[in-house]
Design a protein around this motif. Structure first.
Motif, PDB file in Angstrom:
ATOM      1  N   ALA A  96       0.807  -1.219   0.000  1.00 25.13           N
ATOM      2  CA  ALA A  96       0.000   0.000   0.000  1.00 25.13           C
ATOM      3  C   ALA A  96       0.845   1.276   0.000  1.00 25.13           C
ATOM      4  O   ALA A  96       0.300   2.373  -0.089  1.00 25.13           O
ATOM      5  N   VAL A  97       2.155   1.169   0.103  1.00 25.44           N
ATOM      6  CA  VAL A  97       3.018   2.346   0.124  1.00 25.44           C
ATOM      7  C   VAL A  97       3.127   2.920  -1.282  1.00 25.44           C
ATOM      8  O   VAL A  97       3.367   2.190  -2.248  1.00 25.44           O
ATOM      9  N   ASP A  98       2.954   4.233  -1.406  1.00 29.02           N
ATOM     10  CA  ASP A  98       3.133   4.876  -2.707  1.00 29.02           C
ATOM     11  C   ASP A  98       4.163   5.998  -2.597  1.00 29.02           C
ATOM     12  O   ASP A  98       4.677   6.295  -1.516  1.00 29.02           O
ATOM     13  N   GLY A  99       4.447   6.631  -3.720  1.00 26.38           N
ATOM     14  CA  GLY A  99       5.459   7.672  -3.761  1.00 26.38           C
ATOM     15  C   GLY A  99       5.140   8.848  -2.864  1.00 26.38           C
ATOM     16  O   GLY A  99       6.041   9.433  -2.243  1.00 26.38           O
ATOM     17  N   ARG A 100       3.863   9.233  -2.770  1.00 29.18           N
ATOM     18  CA  ARG A 100       3.477  10.368  -1.921  1.00 29.18           C
ATOM     19  C   ARG A 100       3.763  10.057  -0.457  1.00 29.18           C
ATOM     20  O   ARG A 100       4.247  10.912   0.303  1.00 29.18           O
ATOM     21  N   THR A 101       3.480   8.825  -0.041  1.00 26.08           N
ATOM     22  CA  THR A 101       3.752   8.428   1.340  1.00 26.08           C
ATOM     23  C   THR A 101       5.237   8.568   1.650  1.00 26.08           C
ATOM     24  O   THR A 101       5.630   9.073   2.715  1.00 26.08           O
ATOM     25  N   LEU A 102       6.070   8.127   0.723  1.00 26.63           N
ATOM     26  CA  LEU A 102       7.512   8.199   0.926  1.00 26.63           C
ATOM     27  C   LEU A 102       8.004   9.642   0.983  1.00 26.63           C
ATOM     28  O   LEU A 102       8.851   9.992   1.815  1.00 26.63           O
TER      29      LEU A 102
END
Length: 329
Positions: A68-74
């Protein structure tokens, strides 16, 4: 164990990782680093603290799995490291960069292992950290520290041998206190010059020569001091022993240097790594090739060692500015 940088600052890193599904998935990465990559225990501990903060961040965002991790989260996590918006302590650029590197490695591992279909951290870059020049001290200051150690007692003989060893080899303090007697080869007419076998980061082995001052101090300690200290313990192969006959700790070794610096009247901060920095800087100032210094320090890349050339260049500029009649308008 306090988790430095973890929101709240009170959560055990292991508990933070085991408390959520992403955290448990991170534990597999740490095991990979320890078993397959052979990383040092201190490095693993630092990665565990960094990933514990990441796991807590994901939990707060409602991210329930690695997939569920995406670029925005990172991107948001990288920003939180600098401003503390996740509830953790704001980190310096250098510390934040280390944490981002840990997270990037984690996502690369997840993608290679098939835990996630792709790697969302491909475009995640650590913040640029200003390059700090190593803090070396002068040859005269090093000499004053070494010669300030009284050698009338067994502990004093050990202390002098330890400090002479650190400056003679440029060893990390963890490498020095991790030595066994069999890692040392003192000069004998039939055996050749004095050398020591050091085990650096990732258990990488290197052979480093010993200067005569260090070799003599170690020989004296092995003959007169260590047998007395060893008799107080239950038997250990460690080279440097504490007063109870066990292996000397890093904290105790640091205390030895601090006391010596105080006796020598050195009022600037001095740590075991200061002797390592001074070892490299003094070699380069004496004309040593940077790649030779790289091998002696156990650096994987010469780029790491080249920072010391900047130190010597700064010294040259200072001397030039002070001495040349037309250096300054």
């Amino acid at each position: 164990m306090i988790a430095e940088g973890v929101p709240g600052g009170k959560q055990d890193p292991r508990a933070a990782l085991e408390g959520t599904r992403p955290g448990r998935q991170m534990s597999a990465y740490l095991q990979h680093l320890a078993v397959e990559r052979g990383m040092a225990l201190n490095t693993i501990a630092a990665y565990r603290r960094d990933l514990a903060r990441y796991a807590t961040f994901l939990q707060a965002r409602g991210v329930g799995s690695a997939e569920a991790v995406d670029g925005r989260t990172l991107t948001d996590f990288a920003q939180a490291l600098r401003d503390g918006s996740d509830g953790g302590s704001p980190l310096s650029a250098r510390s934040a960069a280390r944490c981002v590197v840990a997270v990037r490695g984690l996502h690369r591992f997840w993608a290679l292992e098939g835990t996630t279909p792709d790697n969302p951290a491909v475009d995640l870059h650590p913040p640029a950290a200003g390059q700090r020049l190593p803090k070396a001290i002068s040859v005269a200051e090093v000499t004053a520290i070494l010669e300030s150690v009284p050698t009338e007692t067994e502990a004093g003989q050990r202390d002098r041998a330890l400090l002479e060893f650190l400056y003679s080899t440029g060893a990390r303090i963890s490498e020095a206190v991790g030595l066994d007697v069999d890692d040392l080869h003192l000069e004998r007419p039939e055996d050749g010059p004095a050398v020591v076998r050091l085990f650096g980061k990732g258990s990488k082995e290197r052979i480093v020569p010993l200067g005569s001052y260090a070799a003599n101090a170690l020989d004296s300690y092995l003959v007169r001091g260590r047998p007395v200290l060893a008799a107080k313990g239950v038997g250990t192969a460690a080279l440097f022993l504490n007063v109870r006959g066990g292996r000397l700790s890093r904290q105790s070794a640091w205390t030895v240097l601090k006391a010596a610096a105080e006796r020598a009247g050195i009022d600037k901060p001095v740590s075991p790594h200061t002797l390592r920095h001074s070892f490299a800087t003094h070699l380069l100032e004496g004309g040593a090739d940077v790649r030779v210094v790289q091998e002696l320090l156990g650096h994987a890349s010469v780029t790491t060692t080249q920072v010391y050339t900047r130190v010597t260049a700064e010294t040259l500029r200072e001397v030039y500015a002070a001495a040349h009649p037309r250096a300054l308008a």
